[in-house]
Design a protein around this motif. Structure first.
Motif, short mmCIF file in Angstrom:
data_model
loop_
_atom_site.label_atom_id
_atom_site.label_comp_id
_atom_site.label_asym_id
_atom_site.label_seq_id
_atom_site.Cartn_x
_atom_site.Cartn_y
_atom_site.Cartn_z
N VAL A 203 -1.05 -65.86 70.79
CA VAL A 203 0.41 -66.03 70.75
C VAL A 203 0.87 -66.71 69.46
CG1 VAL A 203 2.43 -67.00 71.90
CG2 VAL A 203 0.60 -65.99 73.26
N GLY A 204 0.63 -68.03 69.31
CA GLY A 204 1.11 -68.75 68.15
C GLY A 204 0.44 -68.28 66.86
N GLY A 205 1.24 -67.86 65.88
CA GLY A 205 0.71 -67.37 64.62
C GLY A 205 0.34 -65.90 64.66
N THR A 206 0.42 -65.30 65.85
CA THR A 206 0.08 -63.88 66.01
C THR A 206 1.28 -63.11 66.55
OG1 THR A 206 -2.24 -64.43 66.41
CG2 THR A 206 -1.49 -62.26 67.12
N GLY B 295 -2.87 -58.24 77.30
CA GLY B 295 -2.92 -59.59 77.84
C GLY B 295 -2.81 -60.62 76.74
N ALA B 296 -1.99 -61.63 76.94
CA ALA B 296 -1.91 -62.76 76.01
C ALA B 296 -2.93 -63.80 76.42
CB ALA B 296 -0.51 -63.37 76.01
N VAL B 297 -3.69 -64.30 75.44
CA VAL B 297 -4.68 -65.36 75.68
C VAL B 297 -4.38 -66.47 74.68
CG1 VAL B 297 -7.12 -65.95 75.77
CG2 VAL B 297 -6.38 -63.65 76.41
N SER B 298 -3.96 -67.62 75.18
CA SER B 298 -3.44 -68.64 74.27
C SER B 298 -3.87 -70.05 74.65
CB SER B 298 -1.91 -68.59 74.27
OG SER B 298 -1.36 -69.54 73.39
N ASN B 299 -4.18 -70.84 73.62
CA ASN B 299 -4.33 -72.29 73.78
C ASN B 299 -2.93 -72.88 73.69
OD1 ASN B 299 -7.07 -71.91 73.85
ND2 ASN B 299 -7.48 -72.79 71.84
N TRP B 300 -2.35 -73.19 74.85
CA TRP B 300 -0.95 -73.64 74.90
C TRP B 300 -0.79 -74.47 76.16
CZ3 TRP B 300 2.14 -70.88 71.14
CH2 TRP B 300 3.47 -71.30 71.04
N ASP B 301 0.34 -75.16 76.25
CA ASP B 301 0.58 -75.91 77.48
C ASP B 301 1.30 -75.02 78.49
OD1 ASP B 301 3.40 -76.12 77.02
OD2 ASP B 301 3.08 -77.90 75.77
N SER B 302 1.62 -75.58 79.64
CA SER B 302 2.08 -74.77 80.77
C SER B 302 3.47 -74.19 80.58
CB SER B 302 2.06 -75.62 82.05
OG SER B 302 2.98 -76.69 81.95
N ARG B 303 4.14 -74.53 79.49
CA ARG B 303 5.49 -74.00 79.24
C ARG B 303 5.46 -72.59 78.67
NH1 ARG B 303 7.63 -78.64 75.41
NH2 ARG B 303 5.44 -78.53 74.78
N LEU B 304 4.29 -72.09 78.29
CA LEU B 304 4.23 -70.80 77.60
C LEU B 304 4.77 -69.62 78.40
CD1 LEU B 304 3.49 -69.19 75.09
CD2 LEU B 304 1.18 -68.94 76.02
N PRO B 305 4.40 -69.43 79.67
CA PRO B 305 4.93 -68.25 80.39
C PRO B 305 6.45 -68.18 80.38
CG PRO B 305 3.09 -69.18 81.59
CD PRO B 305 3.40 -70.16 80.49
N GLN B 306 7.11 -69.31 80.59
CA GLN B 306 8.57 -69.32 80.60
C GLN B 306 9.12 -69.04 79.21
OE1 GLN B 306 10.37 -69.41 83.35
NE2 GLN B 306 12.22 -69.08 82.16
N LEU B 307 8.44 -69.54 78.18
CA LEU B 307 8.87 -69.29 76.80
C LEU B 307 8.78 -67.79 76.48
CD1 LEU B 307 9.72 -70.32 73.99
CD2 LEU B 307 7.29 -70.67 73.50
N LEU B 308 7.68 -67.17 76.86
CA LEU B 308 7.51 -65.73 76.61
C LEU B 308 8.57 -64.92 77.34
CD1 LEU B 308 3.61 -65.47 76.80
CD2 LEU B 308 5.04 -65.38 74.73
#
Length: 240
Positions: free
Chosen positions: A17-20, A136-149
């Motif tokens: 996700v981030g940077g991609t 499929g998105a595979v990301s090192n992120w915190d739990s806010r990512l699904p809502q952000l996407l």
């Protein structure tokens, strides 16, 4: 290198996700500088940037490679970000009240308008979906990512979203890739992974037996990697 047989088209694409797919605009150091300057002495992005990077690398190295960093902190991801912010403030010798600043920054980076989707991301993801390729998105992120996407309009184009904070493991641990494959119902030999980190994305995917493509937007890496300068180029490389 494991993964696809020559000439074989993947049934699934895993993507970082981030940077991609997305980037923060303004950059995190710019947001930190603007925010801190409202809570105390003015500080510039040029002053914040090296400190931000130094603290990020330091805190990344303090937890076991491949385990989710937030699970190791009592209080979870918010406590981790609080510790991160306090170290940044200490090294900048800035007197801003960290709890108030944390509240603001935590809310700021959860807002979709603080992020930009790379211009080729939507066309590439739509093309994959139209061609029946699972994504499929595979990301090192915190739990806010699904809502952000969801807020960025990317969620409908993703079949699964696998987030380190929700899984308890981080890239480059192959386990997080394997979980994504399982949920998509494909094998490693039927998938490719696209991401911008040589360690987390490229080596992590390789360790799971997935064919990796390094998204090298700024030409920073060497020809020992299978590289693409953006997602459109990665698509042509793998599916063209």
């Amino acid at each position: 290198m494991g993964g696809l047989v020559r000439g074989q088209k993947p049934k699934a694409v895993l993507v970082d996700v981030g940077g991609t797919l997305i980037e923060a605009v303004p950059s995190p150091p710019e947001v930190y500088a603007e925010t801190l300057s409202r809570y105390g002495p003015a500080v510039s992005p040029a002053e914040v940037a090296p400190v931000f990077t130094e603290v990020w690398q330091e805190m990344t190295q303090e937890h076991p490679l491949g385990l989710d960093r937030y699970h190791l902190w009592k209080g979870g991801e918010r406590a981790w970000w609080g510790a991160f912010l306090r170290r940044v403030l200490e090294r900048l010798h800035h007197p801003a009240p960290w709890q108030e600043v944390l509240d603001e920054l935590f809310a700021t980076f959860a807002r979709p308008e603080r992020w930009r989707v790379y211009p080729e991301a939507f066309p590439v993801l739509k093309k994959l979906k139209e061609n029946g390729v699972k994504v499929g998105a595979v990301s090192n992120w915190d739990s806010r990512l699904p809502q952000l996407l969801h807020g960025l309009g990317l969620a409908p184009l993703l079949d699964v979203v696998v987030v380190s904070a929700l899984e308890g493991v981080e890239k480059p641990n192959p386990e997080i890739f394997c979980r994504a494959l399982q949920r998509l119902g494909v094998s490693a030999a039927e998938a490719t992974h696209w991401g911008d980190s040589p360690l987390d994305d490229y080596r992590g995917a390789q360790a799971c037996g997935i064919f990796p493509v390094l998204i090298d937007r700024h030409g920073l890496f060497f020809d020992s990697y299978v590289r693409a300068s953006h997602l459109g180029e990665a698509y042509e490389l793998v599916f063209g």
